[in-house]
Design a protein around this motif. Structure first.
Motif, short mmCIF file in Angstrom:
data_model
loop_
_atom_site.label_atom_id
_atom_site.label_comp_id
_atom_site.label_asym_id
_atom_site.label_seq_id
_atom_site.Cartn_x
_atom_site.Cartn_y
_atom_site.Cartn_z
N ILE A 177 16.07 -39.41 97.58
CA ILE A 177 16.90 -38.31 98.08
C ILE A 177 16.63 -38.17 99.57
CG2 ILE A 177 17.21 -35.79 98.02
CD1 ILE A 177 18.34 -36.89 95.53
N VAL A 178 17.65 -38.41 100.36
CA VAL A 178 17.50 -38.28 101.82
C VAL A 178 17.94 -36.87 102.19
CG1 VAL A 178 18.15 -39.25 104.05
CG2 VAL A 178 17.95 -40.75 102.05
N GLY A 179 16.97 -35.98 102.35
CA GLY A 179 17.27 -34.58 102.64
C GLY A 179 17.15 -33.72 101.39
N MET A 180 15.95 -33.14 101.20
CA MET A 180 15.72 -32.35 99.97
C MET A 180 16.01 -30.87 100.23
SD MET A 180 14.83 -32.67 96.77
CE MET A 180 13.75 -34.01 96.22
N GLY A 181 17.26 -30.60 100.66
CA GLY A 181 17.71 -29.20 100.76
C GLY A 181 18.22 -28.78 99.39
N ARG A 182 19.03 -27.73 99.39
CA ARG A 182 19.54 -27.20 98.12
C ARG A 182 20.27 -28.27 97.30
NH1 ARG A 182 20.48 -22.09 101.03
NH2 ARG A 182 21.69 -23.43 102.37
N ILE A 183 21.17 -29.04 97.96
CA ILE A 183 21.99 -29.99 97.20
C ILE A 183 21.16 -31.21 96.79
CG2 ILE A 183 24.06 -31.44 97.28
CD1 ILE A 183 25.23 -29.32 99.28
N GLY A 184 20.29 -31.66 97.68
CA GLY A 184 19.39 -32.76 97.33
C GLY A 184 18.54 -32.39 96.13
N PHE A 185 18.04 -31.16 96.16
CA PHE A 185 17.19 -30.69 95.06
C PHE A 185 17.97 -30.67 93.74
CE2 PHE A 185 15.25 -27.51 92.35
CZ PHE A 185 13.88 -27.70 92.52
N ALA A 186 19.18 -30.12 93.79
CA ALA A 186 19.98 -30.02 92.56
C ALA A 186 20.36 -31.41 92.03
CB ALA A 186 21.24 -29.20 92.82
N THR A 187 20.56 -32.36 92.93
CA THR A 187 20.89 -33.73 92.51
C THR A 187 19.67 -34.37 91.86
OG1 THR A 187 22.47 -33.90 94.33
CG2 THR A 187 21.74 -35.98 93.35
N THR A 230 26.41 -25.66 95.66
CA THR A 230 25.31 -26.60 95.41
C THR A 230 25.53 -27.39 94.12
OG1 THR A 230 23.79 -25.13 96.56
CG2 THR A 230 22.81 -26.71 95.02
N ASP A 231 25.83 -26.68 93.03
CA ASP A 231 25.95 -27.38 91.74
C ASP A 231 27.14 -28.32 91.71
OD1 ASP A 231 23.65 -26.40 90.45
OD2 ASP A 231 24.64 -24.49 90.08
N ALA A 232 28.27 -27.84 92.24
CA ALA A 232 29.47 -28.70 92.22
C ALA A 232 29.23 -29.97 93.05
CB ALA A 232 30.66 -27.92 92.78
N THR A 233 28.54 -29.82 94.17
CA THR A 233 28.30 -30.99 95.03
C THR A 233 27.29 -31.94 94.38
OG1 THR A 233 28.79 -29.60 96.93
CG2 THR A 233 27.69 -31.68 97.38
N ALA A 234 26.26 -31.38 93.78
CA ALA A 234 25.30 -32.24 93.08
C ALA A 234 25.98 -32.98 91.92
CB ALA A 234 24.12 -31.40 92.58
N ASP A 235 26.90 -32.30 91.26
CA ASP A 235 27.64 -32.96 90.17
C ASP A 235 28.41 -34.18 90.68
OD1 ASP A 235 26.72 -31.06 88.38
OD2 ASP A 235 28.60 -29.93 88.31
N ILE A 236 29.01 -34.03 91.86
CA ILE A 236 29.77 -35.16 92.41
C ILE A 236 28.83 -36.29 92.84
CG2 ILE A 236 31.06 -35.86 94.49
CD1 ILE A 236 32.92 -34.96 92.33
N ILE A 238 35.81 -34.24 97.67
CA ILE A 238 36.13 -33.26 96.61
C ILE A 238 34.90 -32.56 96.05
CG2 ILE A 238 38.22 -34.48 95.88
CD1 ILE A 238 36.55 -35.54 93.45
N ALA A 239 33.73 -32.72 96.72
CA ALA A 239 32.50 -32.25 96.08
C ALA A 239 32.53 -30.79 95.68
CB ALA A 239 31.30 -32.54 96.99
N SER A 240 33.14 -29.94 96.49
CA SER A 240 33.15 -28.51 96.14
C SER A 240 34.42 -28.10 95.41
CB SER A 240 32.99 -27.67 97.42
OG SER A 240 34.12 -27.82 98.26
N ALA A 241 35.23 -29.08 95.01
CA ALA A 241 36.55 -28.76 94.47
C ALA A 241 36.53 -28.43 92.98
CB ALA A 241 37.52 -29.91 94.76
N THR A 242 35.97 -27.25 92.66
CA THR A 242 36.18 -26.70 91.31
C THR A 242 36.72 -25.29 91.52
OG1 THR A 242 34.03 -25.62 91.03
CG2 THR A 242 34.17 -27.96 90.42
#
Ligand code: DGY
Length: 329
Positions: free
Chosen positions: A152-162, A102-108, A288-292
């Motif tokens: 935010i289109v879709g307030m799931g985990r990643i939408g929320f973190a973004t 979630t965090d890595a994707t929101a960061d991207i 690359i969203a999850s690429a850490t």
């Protein structure tokens, strides 16, 4: 009792591979590119478990040729590459890896938003190519973030973190679409749930975080882009097929919106001669969203735990189709 046989369709981080190898006989696909469909079918034939990636199509035909298969553990949160009803119908469990990326994707998503808004890709390329003349009052004008409206289109985990990052960091107002209200988002950052049309009309930045399925495929096309502000920035870090790319290219070319940032495309890889690459107001990174390091390790742990639970006959820690429980193989 023989050890379960598992096919792993690409090298994943050691932490996951080691956990799987400790209990199973592993056949690991060694190439950088995914196994072709017929090879995947051949390798999965006698397997009890399968570690798949988003580049592997897991469908009825593959499942029918793997009668012992108990579990498909997808090394991704998204599972649009897996025909889940077909798995359920055959008693096959499906696992995925939500939460840990979630965090890595929101960061991207935030990175793409800033990069597109502030024209980082095109200005950096210009500087590098020797076209940087001087400091120009009218040069490289982008869009401010502070105090603007985020859709935010879709307030799931990643939408929320973004939304959390952009609300707390840039004081952005948050609108969102979702089938049901998200009280936590409304409490934490005063987010307002609206219809997509209103979100498109009102937002300065639109960030997409919905699953890809038959009802969301192609949900962004000319009609939706035409409703957005001319100064708007569009970001997609979810799945490529959510967007009609020809429509997006025309939208960016004509200045209907300001810019776009994409982590995902259709197809992947996007051919180097694709029109989107030619547009200076479109920044594209290769999914690359999850690429850490930490995130990919955490995904590998979760993926291994799902796989092992599947071959042992235990509940999967992240179970996409728990309804299969009483008829699993
Ligand atoms: C996922 O897990 O679905 C992502 O797209 C991979 O980064």
């Amino acid at each position: 009792m023989p050890r379960p046989k598992v096919f792993v369709s690409r090298r994943i981080p050691e932490v996951g591979l080691n956990a799987i190898s400790a209990e199973c006989d592993v056949d690991l696909w060694p190439d950088r590119l995914p196994p072709p469909a017929d090879e995947l079918k051949k390798r999965a034939k006698d397997c009890d478990g399968l570690v798949s990636l988003l580049t592997d199509r897991i469908d009825g035909a593959l499942l029918d040729s793997a009668p012992k298969l108990k579990v498909v553990s997808n090394y991704a949160v998204g599972f649009n590459n897996v025909d889940v009803p077909a798995c359920t119908a055959r008693g096959v469990c499906v696992g995925n890896t939500p939460g840990v990326l979630t965090d890595a994707t929101a960061d991207i998503a935030v990175t793409l938003l800033l990069t597109a808004a502030r024209r980082i890709g095109e200005s950096a390329a210009d500087a590098k190519s020797g076209k940087w003349l001087t400091w120009e009052p009218l040069g490289w004008l982008g869009q401010d973030l502070t105090g603007r409206t985020l859709g935010i289109v879709g307030m799931g985990r990643i939408g929320f973190a973004t939304a959390k990052r952009l609300h707390n960091g840039w004081d952005m107002k948050v609108l969102y679409t979702e089938q049901i209200p998200r009280p936590e988002a409304e409490r934490e950052f005063d987010a307002r749930r609206v219809e997509l049309d209103e979100l498109l009309r009102e937002s300065d930045f639109v960030s997409v975080h919905v699953d890809l399925n038959s009802s969301t495929k192609g949900m962004f096309s000319s009609e939706q882009f035409a409703k957005m502000k001319r100064t708007a920035v569009f970001v997609n870090s979810a799945r490529g097929p959510l967007v009609d790319q020809a429509a997006l290219a025309e939208t960016l070319r004509s200045g209907t919106i300001f810019a776009a940032g994409l982590d995902v495309t259709e197809p992947e890889p996007l051919p180097p001669d694709h029109e989107l690459y030619k547009l200076p107001n479109c920044v594209i990174v290769p999914h690359i969203a999850s690429a850490t390091v930490e995130t990919r390790n955490a995904m590998a742990r979760l993926c291994a735990n799902n796989l092992l639970a599947g071959v042992r006959g235990e509940p999967l820690p992240n179970w996409v189709n728990p309804e299969v429980a009483d008829k699993r193989r």
